[in-house]
Design a protein around this motif. Structure first.
Motif, mmCIF file in Angstrom:
data_model
loop_
_atom_site.group_PDB
_atom_site.id
_atom_site.type_symbol
_atom_site.label_atom_id
_atom_site.label_comp_id
_atom_site.label_asym_id
_atom_site.label_seq_id
_atom_site.Cartn_x
_atom_site.Cartn_y
_atom_site.Cartn_z
ATOM 1 N N GLN A 149 40.061 31.459 40.781
ATOM 2 C CA GLN A 149 39.316 32.190 41.790
ATOM 3 C C GLN A 149 40.150 33.326 42.374
ATOM 4 O O GLN A 149 39.652 34.449 42.571
ATOM 5 C CB GLN A 149 38.888 31.223 42.909
ATOM 6 C CG GLN A 149 37.991 31.863 43.954
ATOM 7 C CD GLN A 149 36.669 32.325 43.375
ATOM 8 O OE1 GLN A 149 36.134 31.681 42.470
ATOM 9 N NE2 GLN A 149 36.139 33.426 43.893
ATOM 10 N N GLU A 150 41.432 33.046 42.607
ATOM 11 C CA GLU A 150 42.318 34.095 43.120
ATOM 12 C C GLU A 150 42.460 35.223 42.111
ATOM 13 O O GLU A 150 42.477 36.419 42.472
ATOM 14 C CB GLU A 150 43.682 33.482 43.448
ATOM 15 C CG GLU A 150 44.673 34.466 44.049
ATOM 16 C CD GLU A 150 46.003 33.801 44.368
ATOM 17 O OE1 GLU A 150 46.916 34.525 44.819
ATOM 18 O OE2 GLU A 150 46.116 32.572 44.180
ATOM 19 N N THR A 151 42.567 34.855 40.824
ATOM 20 C CA THR A 151 42.682 35.872 39.775
ATOM 21 C C THR A 151 41.427 36.724 39.701
ATOM 22 O O THR A 151 41.496 37.958 39.582
ATOM 23 C CB THR A 151 42.946 35.193 38.426
ATOM 24 O OG1 THR A 151 44.129 34.404 38.516
ATOM 25 C CG2 THR A 151 43.119 36.228 37.329
ATOM 26 N N ILE A 155 41.202 40.627 40.362
ATOM 27 C CA ILE A 155 40.637 41.528 39.351
ATOM 28 C C ILE A 155 39.518 42.364 39.963
ATOM 29 O O ILE A 155 39.431 43.586 39.726
ATOM 30 C CB ILE A 155 40.117 40.716 38.149
ATOM 31 C CG1 ILE A 155 41.293 40.106 37.376
ATOM 32 C CG2 ILE A 155 39.284 41.593 37.228
ATOM 33 C CD1 ILE A 155 40.878 39.150 36.279
ATOM 34 N N ASP A 156 38.650 41.723 40.779
ATOM 35 C CA ASP A 156 37.563 42.467 41.406
ATOM 36 C C ASP A 156 38.100 43.507 42.394
ATOM 37 O O ASP A 156 37.580 44.635 42.465
ATOM 38 C CB ASP A 156 36.645 41.472 42.134
ATOM 39 C CG ASP A 156 35.379 42.141 42.640
ATOM 40 O OD1 ASP A 156 34.593 42.609 41.810
ATOM 41 O OD2 ASP A 156 35.208 42.201 43.875
ATOM 42 N N ARG A 157 39.152 43.124 43.130
ATOM 43 C CA ARG A 157 39.759 44.085 44.076
ATOM 44 C C ARG A 157 40.361 45.276 43.340
ATOM 45 O O ARG A 157 40.153 46.437 43.720
ATOM 46 C CB ARG A 157 40.835 43.388 44.904
ATOM 47 C CG ARG A 157 41.429 44.235 46.023
ATOM 48 C CD ARG A 157 42.564 43.506 46.700
ATOM 49 N NE ARG A 157 43.671 43.296 45.782
ATOM 50 C CZ ARG A 157 44.574 44.226 45.485
ATOM 51 N NH1 ARG A 157 44.476 45.454 46.019
ATOM 52 N NH2 ARG A 157 45.559 43.960 44.662
ATOM 53 N N ALA A 161 39.349 49.152 43.485
ATOM 54 C CA ALA A 161 40.364 50.161 43.774
ATOM 55 C C ALA A 161 40.391 51.230 42.688
ATOM 56 O O ALA A 161 40.504 52.437 42.976
ATOM 57 C CB ALA A 161 41.736 49.497 43.906
ATOM 58 N N CYS A 162 40.269 50.796 41.423
ATOM 59 C CA CYS A 162 40.259 51.768 40.322
ATOM 60 C C CYS A 162 39.024 52.654 40.395
ATOM 61 O O CYS A 162 39.109 53.878 40.168
ATOM 62 C CB CYS A 162 40.297 51.023 38.985
ATOM 63 S SG CYS A 162 41.888 50.239 38.630
ATOM 64 N N GLN A 163 37.877 52.012 40.708
ATOM 65 C CA GLN A 163 36.662 52.822 40.842
ATOM 66 C C GLN A 163 36.801 53.841 41.979
ATOM 67 O O GLN A 163 36.422 55.000 41.827
ATOM 68 C CB GLN A 163 35.469 51.904 41.094
ATOM 69 C CG GLN A 163 35.044 51.087 39.877
ATOM 70 C CD GLN A 163 33.874 50.185 40.175
ATOM 71 O OE1 GLN A 163 33.474 50.043 41.342
ATOM 72 N NE2 GLN A 163 33.322 49.566 39.133
#
Length: 229
Positions: A149-151, A155-157, A161-163
């Motif tokens: 879940q942390e991973t 990944i979503d964060r 951030a990349c977007q």
């Protein structure tokens, strides 16, 4: 003593022939020293002697060799003390045998109880090990789920951030392109303005030149002939 002729009379006594031994003068004490005499077998031999003896017709009586019969009875009589001694020894050993059997039974019971306690202890150990293994499995599963879940959150964060960074880069590129485009338009407008000024200056000069030319031509037409050159 009657000595009738007997048929089919057997006198084997465990490989010995007591009546013949007695006839040869051996003492009856030799039989008393035997510790393995089968009394039932000797009684069976005595019965065989009676049944195999000569019967008197119509009387129901039997002629028996008295000497052999007495020898057999003496052999049995002398064998009885040793048998009784063996029976008495067995009776004397009964308590010891029962005590040994009781001790053996107690040992068997204690061994069974110890084995039962060992099995229960091993069962408790196995049960405890299974519980610890199950607890460890659940803990590892929870840790794996938490890490997963942390991973996923990380990944979503990073994706957001990349977007966002890509969007900022796109906006910056658009602004720079617009700025370049505006600069190019300004430069072109400036160049065209300079050209326009130069053309206007040239047009003014041309216009002045033509006006001067027109003025000179008009003066010559109105001047006196003598003054023409």
């Amino acid at each position: 003593m009657l000595q009738p002729q007997l048929s089919n009379v057997e006198s084997n006594h465990n490989g010995s022939n007591p009546p013949q031994e007695y006839a040869n003068g051996n003492s009856y004490g030799d039989a008393s020293r035997s510790t393995s005499v089968d009394i039932q077998q000797e009684l069976d031999r005595l019965e065989e002697m009676v049944l195999s003896s000569l019967r008197i017709p119509l009387t129901g009586r039997t002629l028996i060799d008295e000497e052999k019969l007495l020898d057999q009875l003496d052999f049995i009589r002398l064998s009885l003390p040793s048998v009784f001694q063996e029976a008495a020894a067995i009776l004397e050993q009964k308590d010891e045998i029962l005590l040994q059997a009781e001790e053996y039974g107690q040992q068997v019971v204690e061994a069974a109880q110890a084995k039962r306690a060992q099995i229960l202890t091993e069962s408790d150990i196995v049960r405890q090990a299974e519980q610890e293994a199950e607890q460890l499995r659940r803990q590892v599963q929870q840790e794996c789920e938490a890490i997963m879940q942390e991973t996923l959150t990380e990944i979503d964060r990073k994706r957001h951030a990349c977007q966002q960074e890509l969007e900022e880069m796109r906006q910056t590129a658009i602004a720079q392109a617009q700025e370049i485009e505006d600069g190019a338009d300004g430069y072109a407008d400036g160049v065209l303005g300079n050209i326009e000024q130069d053309l206007q200056e040239m047009l003014r000069i041309i216009t002045n030149g033509r006006q001067q030319l027109r003025g000179d031509s008009s003066v010559q037409r109105h001047s006196p002939p003598g003054k023409r050159r």
